[in-house]
Design a protein around this motif. Structure first.
Motif, PDB file in Angstrom:
ATOM      1  N   LEU A 201       4.607  18.505  14.754  1.00 54.21           N
ATOM      2  CA  LEU A 201       3.246  17.984  14.665  1.00 54.21           C
ATOM      3  C   LEU A 201       2.849  17.235  15.926  1.00 54.21           C
ATOM      4  O   LEU A 201       1.674  17.261  16.326  1.00 54.21           O
ATOM      5  CB  LEU A 201       3.107  17.078  13.440  1.00 54.21           C
ATOM      6  N   ALA A 202       3.813  16.574  16.565  1.00 56.84           N
ATOM      7  CA  ALA A 202       3.503  15.870  17.817  1.00 56.84           C
ATOM      8  C   ALA A 202       3.080  16.870  18.892  1.00 56.84           C
ATOM      9  O   ALA A 202       2.111  16.635  19.635  1.00 56.84           O
ATOM     10  CB  ALA A 202       4.714  15.071  18.282  1.00 56.84           C
ATOM     11  N   PHE A 203       3.766  18.000  18.984  1.00 61.69           N
ATOM     12  CA  PHE A 203       3.370  19.038  19.942  1.00 61.69           C
ATOM     13  C   PHE A 203       2.023  19.640  19.557  1.00 61.69           C
ATOM     14  O   PHE A 203       1.165  19.874  20.408  1.00 61.69           O
ATOM     15  CB  PHE A 203       4.426  20.142  20.007  1.00 61.69           C
ATOM     16  N   LYS A 204       1.839  19.885  18.276  1.00 64.49           N
ATOM     17  CA  LYS A 204       0.609  20.541  17.834  1.00 64.49           C
ATOM     18  C   LYS A 204      -0.620  19.667  18.049  1.00 64.49           C
ATOM     19  O   LYS A 204      -1.737  20.160  18.222  1.00 64.49           O
ATOM     20  CB  LYS A 204       0.727  20.914  16.350  1.00 64.49           C
ATOM     21  N   ALA A 205      -0.424  18.354  18.064  1.00 65.40           N
ATOM     22  CA  ALA A 205      -1.543  17.430  18.239  1.00 65.40           C
ATOM     23  C   ALA A 205      -1.948  17.267  19.699  1.00 65.40           C
ATOM     24  O   ALA A 205      -2.948  16.601  19.976  1.00 65.40           O
ATOM     25  CB  ALA A 205      -1.184  16.066  17.645  1.00 65.40           C
ATOM     26  N   THR A 206      -1.205  17.884  20.623  1.00 68.08           N
ATOM     27  CA  THR A 206      -1.484  17.660  22.044  1.00 68.08           C
ATOM     28  C   THR A 206      -2.554  18.574  22.605  1.00 68.08           C
ATOM     29  O   THR A 206      -2.976  18.403  23.748  1.00 68.08           O
ATOM     30  CB  THR A 206      -0.207  17.845  22.882  1.00 68.08           C
ATOM     31  N   GLY A 207      -3.017  19.563  21.870  1.00 62.82           N
ATOM     32  CA  GLY A 207      -4.005  20.491  22.418  1.00 62.82           C
ATOM     33  C   GLY A 207      -4.789  21.173  21.328  1.00 62.82           C
ATOM     34  O   GLY A 207      -4.782  20.767  20.164  1.00 62.82           O
ATOM     35  N   GLU A 208      -5.487  22.239  21.725  1.00 56.05           N
ATOM     36  CA  GLU A 208      -6.318  22.986  20.784  1.00 56.05           C
ATOM     37  C   GLU A 208      -5.461  23.994  20.024  1.00 56.05           C
ATOM     38  O   GLU A 208      -5.572  25.202  20.193  1.00 56.05           O
ATOM     39  CB  GLU A 208      -7.445  23.693  21.547  1.00 56.05           C
ATOM     40  N   TRP A 209      -4.619  23.491  19.144  1.00 53.94           N
ATOM     41  CA  TRP A 209      -3.696  24.329  18.386  1.00 53.94           C
ATOM     42  C   TRP A 209      -4.191  24.572  16.957  1.00 53.94           C
ATOM     43  O   TRP A 209      -3.578  25.300  16.207  1.00 53.94           O
ATOM     44  CB  TRP A 209      -2.317  23.661  18.311  1.00 53.94           C
ATOM     45  N   GLN A 210      -5.294  23.948  16.563  1.00 60.38           N
ATOM     46  CA  GLN A 210      -5.703  24.021  15.168  1.00 60.38           C
ATOM     47  C   GLN A 210      -6.425  25.328  14.846  1.00 60.38           C
ATOM     48  O   GLN A 210      -7.131  25.879  15.685  1.00 60.38           O
ATOM     49  CB  GLN A 210      -6.625  22.841  14.815  1.00 60.38           C
ATOM     50  N   SER A 211      -6.259  25.773  13.604  1.00 62.77           N
ATOM     51  CA  SER A 211      -7.051  26.880  13.078  1.00 62.77           C
ATOM     52  C   SER A 211      -8.336  26.310  12.479  1.00 62.77           C
ATOM     53  O   SER A 211      -8.401  25.134  12.107  1.00 62.77           O
ATOM     54  CB  SER A 211      -6.267  27.629  12.005  1.00 62.77           C
ATOM     55  N   GLY A 212      -9.357  27.169  12.370  1.00 63.02           N
ATOM     56  CA  GLY A 212     -10.630  26.716  11.830  1.00 63.02           C
ATOM     57  C   GLY A 212     -10.493  26.218  10.398  1.00 63.02           C
ATOM     58  O   GLY A 212      -9.925  26.899   9.543  1.00 63.02           O
ATOM     59  N   ALA A 213     -11.022  25.037  10.133  1.00 64.87           N
ATOM     60  CA  ALA A 213     -10.880  24.439   8.806  1.00 64.87           C
ATOM     61  C   ALA A 213     -11.580  25.262   7.732  1.00 64.87           C
ATOM     62  O   ALA A 213     -11.096  25.378   6.602  1.00 64.87           O
ATOM     63  CB  ALA A 213     -11.424  23.009   8.821  1.00 64.87           C
ATOM     64  N   LEU A 214     -12.729  25.857   8.047  1.00 70.58           N
ATOM     65  CA  LEU A 214     -13.461  26.605   7.034  1.00 70.58           C
ATOM     66  C   LEU A 214     -12.712  27.874   6.641  1.00 70.58           C
ATOM     67  O   LEU A 214     -12.707  28.269   5.471  1.00 70.58           O
ATOM     68  CB  LEU A 214     -14.867  26.929   7.539  1.00 70.58           C
ATOM     69  N   ASP A 215     -12.078  28.532   7.606  1.00 72.91           N
ATOM     70  CA  ASP A 215     -11.250  29.700   7.262  1.00 72.91           C
ATOM     71  C   ASP A 215     -10.054  29.285   6.412  1.00 72.91           C
ATOM     72  O   ASP A 215      -9.647  30.010   5.499  1.00 72.91           O
ATOM     73  CB  ASP A 215     -10.769  30.401   8.533  1.00 72.91           C
ATOM     74  N   GLN A 216      -9.483  28.130   6.710  1.00 71.57           N
ATOM     75  CA  GLN A 216      -8.370  27.644   5.890  1.00 71.57           C
ATOM     76  C   GLN A 216      -8.818  27.379   4.458  1.00 71.57           C
ATOM     77  O   GLN A 216      -8.125  27.750   3.501  1.00 71.57           O
ATOM     78  CB  GLN A 216      -7.796  26.363   6.491  1.00 71.57           C
ATOM     79  N   LEU A 217      -9.970  26.757   4.311  1.00 72.03           N
ATOM     80  CA  LEU A 217     -10.481  26.487   2.974  1.00 72.03           C
ATOM     81  C   LEU A 217     -10.800  27.781   2.229  1.00 72.03           C
ATOM     82  O   LEU A 217     -10.578  27.891   1.020  1.00 72.03           O
ATOM     83  CB  LEU A 217     -11.729  25.607   3.061  1.00 72.03           C
ATOM     84  N   THR A 218     -11.315  28.760   2.959  1.00 74.26           N
ATOM     85  CA  THR A 218     -11.616  30.053   2.328  1.00 74.26           C
ATOM     86  C   THR A 218     -10.341  30.733   1.858  1.00 74.26           C
ATOM     87  O   THR A 218     -10.280  31.272   0.743  1.00 74.26           O
ATOM     88  CB  THR A 218     -12.371  30.955   3.309  1.00 74.26           C
ATOM     89  N   LEU A 219      -9.309  30.726   2.696  1.00 73.54           N
ATOM     90  CA  LEU A 219      -8.045  31.340   2.288  1.00 73.54           C
ATOM     91  C   LEU A 219      -7.458  30.605   1.085  1.00 73.54           C
ATOM     92  O   LEU A 219      -6.912  31.236   0.166  1.00 73.54           O
ATOM     93  CB  LEU A 219      -7.052  31.343   3.449  1.00 73.54           C
ATOM     94  N   ALA A 220      -7.551  29.289   1.076  1.00 77.33           N
ATOM     95  CA  ALA A 220      -7.045  28.523  -0.069  1.00 77.33           C
ATOM     96  C   ALA A 220      -7.756  28.939  -1.349  1.00 77.33           C
ATOM     97  O   ALA A 220      -7.130  29.162  -2.391  1.00 77.33           O
ATOM     98  CB  ALA A 220      -7.230  27.025   0.183  1.00 77.33           C
ATOM     99  N   GLU A 221      -9.070  29.054  -1.287  1.00 75.08           N
ATOM    100  CA  GLU A 221      -9.839  29.485  -2.455  1.00 75.08           C
ATOM    101  C   GLU A 221      -9.511  30.928  -2.823  1.00 75.08           C
ATOM    102  O   GLU A 221      -9.403  31.280  -4.010  1.00 75.08           O
ATOM    103  CB  GLU A 221     -11.339  29.341  -2.153  1.00 75.08           C
TER     104      GLU A 221
END
Length: 502
Positions: free
Chosen positions: A360-380
């Motif tokens: 998580l420390a490495f992942k927080a250092t740059g633009e590593w995130q996936s789009g939150a709305l796509d994540q919410l859609t996949l969860a649903e």
């Protein structure tokens, strides 16, 4: 001199256009007008403004008919005298670049002004030489034409309606909690993975997860990683880019020879595809599954488990995830690229507790995130049961194609033996010795994109078309991705394949 954005605003005291005429040109009221006055060199402000406006018209940024800001408005935006702007407008009206009429303001003249010629663009040689094949049967993607658009759209609407406000912020490096909770339940049920939601990290694709883990291992002082002697060079290159040296493990009919791990004293990490080895299609033998977990526990090592197509099993019960045997020494990596579509860029890792903070420390250092709305859609999508229904439907579709392939080869090319077909989206077609290269070339003449098994053999730094030695004695073969083409094209692809086989 200034380099400023001039906002086009109407002068409060200025009349608008006559009835029936647009009050403003294409730019519209309040439009931004970028004028680069810095490029005027040693010229005065008036001359620099004239040159900037002339260039904007000549280059097409100010289209014919565009209404310009009033002299008062532009002068205020640029921080220069109003008379300077009025003089510049007057000069350009005299030259024919602009027009000025009472009640209509100052506009770009409605005449054809040829833009400055752009330098000729030379397409890369590969784009000139290559033509798109009629049938692309290279491994790596599912039938994207079958993406469940309506069900996904419904899930997206529900997810967006219920989304909390914080979903529109920058987000947690680990991913949305809604998706991690749903994934924990699904992976336990469908793949035998032992995971709490807090140990799941959402990634923008499998390669991103592999890159994060490689960096973490390199930072911890590890310098080597074991890889299967058949696989994807893009994965090997990602790990090499993080500073790790790849060490090949031979693959045979029982999977990777995990006993080889003890031959390298510094080896503490290994990347495996245990459920369905890519690309040979064999499953890791139960004794070797136990052996690799014992090795990781004994030396304090880490197994990276690539479960790229674990949902698609046809002839027997699914092989459970290796991670279930030892969650503290196995990182489970899964992805939606094969079950749904690569374009989603959604994957996940189940990370041991002792690595979680570093990842998580490495992942927080740059633009590593996936789009939150796509994540919410996949969860649903998963939570509603739509994901299970889609996977079941695709499993039946892919199995039918696999059966068609086997039947066609038995009839048309009986010398070709098919292996690796108990699971997945591709099959390995064993060819007579020395025929792989000629068959691949013949397929290209039939507008059929295929790759030989040699394309996936481990190599250090040779070119992509150089087969290199087969460390484990694999014969010539084709990797045929029967999952890739849409349904309407599969019969034609199968016909083209049979025409080029021995």
């Amino acid at each position: 001199m200034t380099d400023s954005w001039a906002t086009s605003r109407s002068d409060p005291g200025q009349r608008t256009d006559a009835p029936g005429q647009r009050a403003d040109g294409p730019a519209g009221p309040g439009a931004d007008l970028h004028l680069d006055l810095l490029r005027g060199g040693g010229a005065g402000v008036r001359d620099a403004l004239i040159r900037a406006l002339r260039d904007a018209v000549r280059g097409g940024r100010l289209a014919p008919g565009t209404r310009l800001p009033s002299s008062r408005s532009l002068a205020a935006d640029l921080g220069i005298a109003r008379n300077t702007v009025a003089d510049a407008y007057g000069e350009l009206v005299a030259e024919g670049w602009l027009t000025a009429r009472q009640g209509s303001g100052t506009r770009v003249a409605r005449r054809v002004v040829p833009p400055e010629p752009a330098p000729p663009r030379t397409p890369p040689p590969a784009a000139v030489a290559a033509t798109r094949p009629t049938y692309d049967l290279r491994a790596g993607q599912p039938d994207v034409s079958a993406f469940p658009r309506s069900a996904w759209l419904s899930a997206a609407r529900r997810a967006l309606t219920a989304a909390p406000n914080d979903a529109f912020g920058y987000g947690d490096p680990a991913g949305r909690p809604e998706l991690r909770r749903v994934l924990a339940d699904y992976l336990a049920r469908a793949r035998g993975v032992r995971a709490a939601p807090e140990r799941i990290v959402v990634c923008a694709g499998f390669v991103q997860g592999l890159a994060l883990l490689s960096r973490v291992r390199a930072k911890a002082g590890h310098r080597e990683v074991g890889v299967e002697s058949y696989g994807l060079d893009v994965h090997w290159n990602v790990m090499r880019g993080a500073g790790l040296r790849t060490v090949p493990l031979p693959v045979d009919q029982r999977g990777a020879r995990t006993a080889e791990l003890d031959r390298s004293a510094g080896l503490r990490t290994v990347l495996l595809t245990p459920a369905h080895q890519f690309p040979t299609g064999v499953s890791l033998d139960p004794d070797r599954r136990a052996a690799v977990v014992d090795w990781a526990s004994r030396v304090g090592g880490l197994v990276l488990e690539d479960d790229y197509d674990g949902e698609f099993r046809y002839d027997r019960h699914p092989v459970g995830a290796l991670q279930g045997l030892d969650p503290e020494h196995v990182v489970y990596l899964g992805t939606a690229s094969k079950s749904l579509a690569p374009a989603l860029r959604l994957a996940w890792m189940v990370v041991p507790d002792h690595l979680l903070d570093d990842v998580l420390a490495f992942k927080a250092t740059g633009e590593w995130q996936s789009g939150a709305l796509d994540q919410l859609t996949l969860a649903e999508f998963i939570d509603s049961g739509a994901y299970d229904r889609h996977v079941r439907g695709m499993r039946m579709r892919y199995r039918r194609r696999r059966d068609q392939l086997v039947a066609a080869l038995a009839e048309r090319a009986p010398r070709v033996r098919v292996t690796g077909i108990a699971a997945g989206l591709h099959a390995v077609l064993q060819l007579p010795p020395g025929t792989e290269r000629s068959v691949v070339q013949g397929a290209a003449w039939q507008s059929l994109a295929l790759e030989g098994l040699s394309r996936y053999r481990y190599r250090e730094r040779r070119g992509p078309d150089e087969p290199g030695p087969g460390p484990d004695g694999q014969s010539d073969a084709l990797v045929f991705a029967y999952g890739a083409p849409p349904d309407h094209a599969f019969t034609g692809a199968l016909e083209a394949l049979c025409r080029v086989l021995p």
